[in-house]
Scaffold this motif. Sequence first.
Motif, short mmCIF file in Angstrom:
data_model
loop_
_atom_site.label_atom_id
_atom_site.label_comp_id
_atom_site.label_asym_id
_atom_site.label_seq_id
_atom_site.Cartn_x
_atom_site.Cartn_y
_atom_site.Cartn_z
N ALA A 220 -31.01 -13.49 10.76
CA ALA A 220 -31.32 -14.63 11.61
C ALA A 220 -32.70 -14.44 12.23
O ALA A 220 -33.30 -13.36 12.15
CB ALA A 220 -30.27 -14.79 12.71
N VAL A 221 -33.19 -15.50 12.88
CA VAL A 221 -34.46 -15.46 13.58
C VAL A 221 -34.22 -15.82 15.03
O VAL A 221 -33.46 -16.75 15.35
CB VAL A 221 -35.48 -16.44 12.96
CG1 VAL A 221 -36.81 -16.39 13.71
CG2 VAL A 221 -35.69 -16.13 11.48
N MET A 222 -34.86 -15.08 15.92
CA MET A 222 -34.87 -15.40 17.35
C MET A 222 -36.30 -15.78 17.72
O MET A 222 -37.25 -15.23 17.17
CB MET A 222 -34.40 -14.20 18.17
CG MET A 222 -35.22 -12.95 17.98
SD MET A 222 -34.50 -11.45 18.73
CE MET A 222 -34.55 -11.83 20.47
N ALA A 223 -36.44 -16.72 18.65
CA ALA A 223 -37.77 -17.23 18.98
C ALA A 223 -38.07 -17.05 20.46
O ALA A 223 -37.33 -17.56 21.31
CB ALA A 223 -37.90 -18.70 18.62
N HIS A 224 -39.15 -16.31 20.74
CA HIS A 224 -39.76 -16.41 22.06
C HIS A 224 -40.30 -17.83 22.15
O HIS A 224 -41.26 -18.18 21.47
CB HIS A 224 -40.89 -15.38 22.20
CG HIS A 224 -41.82 -15.66 23.33
ND1 HIS A 224 -41.73 -15.01 24.54
CD2 HIS A 224 -42.85 -16.54 23.44
CE1 HIS A 224 -42.67 -15.47 25.34
NE2 HIS A 224 -43.37 -16.40 24.70
N ALA A 225 -39.66 -18.66 22.97
CA ALA A 225 -40.00 -20.08 23.00
C ALA A 225 -39.89 -20.57 24.43
O ALA A 225 -38.78 -20.66 24.98
CB ALA A 225 -39.07 -20.88 22.08
N GLN A 226 -41.02 -20.89 25.03
CA GLN A 226 -41.03 -21.29 26.43
C GLN A 226 -41.46 -22.75 26.60
O GLN A 226 -40.90 -23.47 27.41
CB GLN A 226 -41.94 -20.35 27.23
CG GLN A 226 -41.45 -18.91 27.18
CD GLN A 226 -42.28 -17.94 28.00
OE1 GLN A 226 -43.37 -18.26 28.46
NE2 GLN A 226 -41.79 -16.73 28.17
N GLY A 227 -42.48 -23.20 25.86
CA GLY A 227 -42.96 -24.56 25.96
C GLY A 227 -42.09 -25.53 25.17
O GLY A 227 -41.45 -25.16 24.19
N THR A 228 -42.10 -26.78 25.60
CA THR A 228 -41.18 -27.78 25.05
C THR A 228 -41.32 -27.98 23.56
O THR A 228 -40.34 -27.94 22.81
CB THR A 228 -41.39 -29.12 25.79
OG1 THR A 228 -41.33 -28.91 27.21
CG2 THR A 228 -40.35 -30.14 25.38
N GLU A 229 -42.53 -28.23 23.09
CA GLU A 229 -42.71 -28.52 21.66
C GLU A 229 -42.44 -27.29 20.80
O GLU A 229 -41.89 -27.40 19.70
CB GLU A 229 -44.12 -29.07 21.40
CG GLU A 229 -44.36 -30.44 22.01
CD GLU A 229 -43.30 -31.46 21.61
OE1 GLU A 229 -42.96 -31.52 20.41
OE2 GLU A 229 -42.80 -32.18 22.50
N GLY A 230 -42.81 -26.13 21.29
CA GLY A 230 -42.51 -24.91 20.53
C GLY A 230 -41.03 -24.63 20.43
O GLY A 230 -40.55 -24.10 19.42
N ILE A 231 -40.28 -24.99 21.47
CA ILE A 231 -38.82 -24.88 21.41
C ILE A 231 -38.27 -25.82 20.34
O ILE A 231 -37.45 -25.42 19.50
CB ILE A 231 -38.20 -25.23 22.78
CG1 ILE A 231 -38.56 -24.16 23.82
CG2 ILE A 231 -36.69 -25.37 22.66
CD1 ILE A 231 -38.20 -24.53 25.25
N LYS A 232 -38.74 -27.05 20.34
CA LYS A 232 -38.25 -28.03 19.36
C LYS A 232 -38.61 -27.61 17.94
O LYS A 232 -37.79 -27.74 17.01
CB LYS A 232 -38.82 -29.40 19.67
CG LYS A 232 -38.34 -30.00 20.99
CD LYS A 232 -39.06 -31.31 21.28
CE LYS A 232 -38.75 -31.82 22.67
NZ LYS A 232 -39.50 -33.05 23.01
N ASN A 233 -39.82 -27.09 17.75
CA ASN A 233 -40.21 -26.62 16.41
C ASN A 233 -39.26 -25.53 15.93
O ASN A 233 -38.86 -25.50 14.76
CB ASN A 233 -41.64 -26.09 16.43
CG ASN A 233 -42.68 -27.19 16.55
OD1 ASN A 233 -42.40 -28.37 16.30
ND2 ASN A 233 -43.88 -26.82 16.95
N ALA A 234 -38.92 -24.62 16.84
CA ALA A 234 -38.02 -23.52 16.48
C ALA A 234 -36.64 -24.04 16.11
O ALA A 234 -36.05 -23.61 15.11
CB ALA A 234 -37.92 -22.53 17.64
N VAL A 235 -36.13 -24.96 16.90
CA VAL A 235 -34.79 -25.50 16.63
C VAL A 235 -34.78 -26.24 15.30
O VAL A 235 -33.86 -26.07 14.48
CB VAL A 235 -34.34 -26.42 17.79
CG1 VAL A 235 -33.00 -27.07 17.45
CG2 VAL A 235 -34.24 -25.63 19.08
#
Length: 400
Positions: A220-235
């Motif tokens: 699996a992949v885990m994402a350091h994701a704090q900003g809104t668009e970067g979170i959405k890209n990860a999801v």
Amino acid sequence: MTRTVFTGGTVFDGTGSEPAPADVVIEDGVIVDVGAGLDGDLSVDCTGATLLPGLFDCHVHVVGSGLGLLPQVQKPFSYQFYEAARNLWTTLKLGITTVRDAAGADLGIKQAVADGLISGPRLQIAIGLISPTGGHGDGWLPSGHCVPASLPHPGRPDAMADGPDEMRRVARTLLRAGADVLKVCTTGGVLSPRSDPRHSQFTVEELDVLVTEAQMQGRAVMAHAQGTEGIKNAVRAGIRSIEHGIYLDDEAIELMLARGTWLVPTLVAPVNVIRAAEAGASLPDAVVRKAKEVAEVHADSVRRAVAAGVRIAMGTDSGVGPHGTNLEELGLMRSCGMSPADVLVATTSSAARLLGFDGELGRLAPGHRADVVVVAGDPYDFGGLAGNVREVWQDGVRAV
């Protein structure tokens, strides 16, 4: 085989049900029975105590021992591994029997724990932090020198990548080195002075390559994701867990619900940055400013995610903050609207599910591995929980 029975206590089984009186029997490292009036060859008196499943921390850095640049570059190279042994032991004493190291620990540290050379929680490891040039994991300093948070070595290969082809190479290199999970920065961060946690990193195409490489190897992949668009890209890319999730909006929460994406909040992380600065740690002004800016918006994002029903697993970012204070996170989760039982579920069975240990760890139930924590007093007294841990058993053996 010797049967050990924990008698006279109350059991929180990890499902979220209220603690109830019961005995627990373990044999050959496995829980074989939970119920009333059980017997065994050896007895552990748990009168006045509650039994919990072994706890999880899904976001630690066991080779990290606090913030500041100078301590890292002044210590001999091998010193980090002895610090890791101390940090693992400190974590185990809290009743945390499984951790996911979110970059830093290499295969040697994991194997040393598995082989019994050092005592600590069992480990899943990411090894490196995949970052683009100028990203959260880029250790470039204004002097022109580069000092990443975890210095590369043969067991911890460089994880910088730009473009899909480099992303593929780095993913394969980390998997070859023994990574159980791949960690990527899809946004900037608080601790990187020259990145902004609100800004995105890596394109969707790059993230798609990473997820594909991980999935082909059953990872699996885990994402350091704090900003809104970067979170959405990860999801949208199919990344399994969002780490931190500071700037969640309604669309991001809806996407996480639709995709079954996990949130590992690490609420204590910015708090520990602020504390370190107040204690005199040598931190850039930009880092301290960002930590103060995000603390409340972070808590608000987690409150809304909890209210919406996003899947939560406990993680702390320990290594940024002191190891041994991990259980502070539970009180912060409670303050974000989680019930006490839900907080313990996030720290036991839900965390086990996130890490792929569902049906094996995270519950006190027959057939599960015998990780048992004996806690005096009220298990929902999160402020006093660390001091109330009486015994810690791991795979049927008393470790603490």
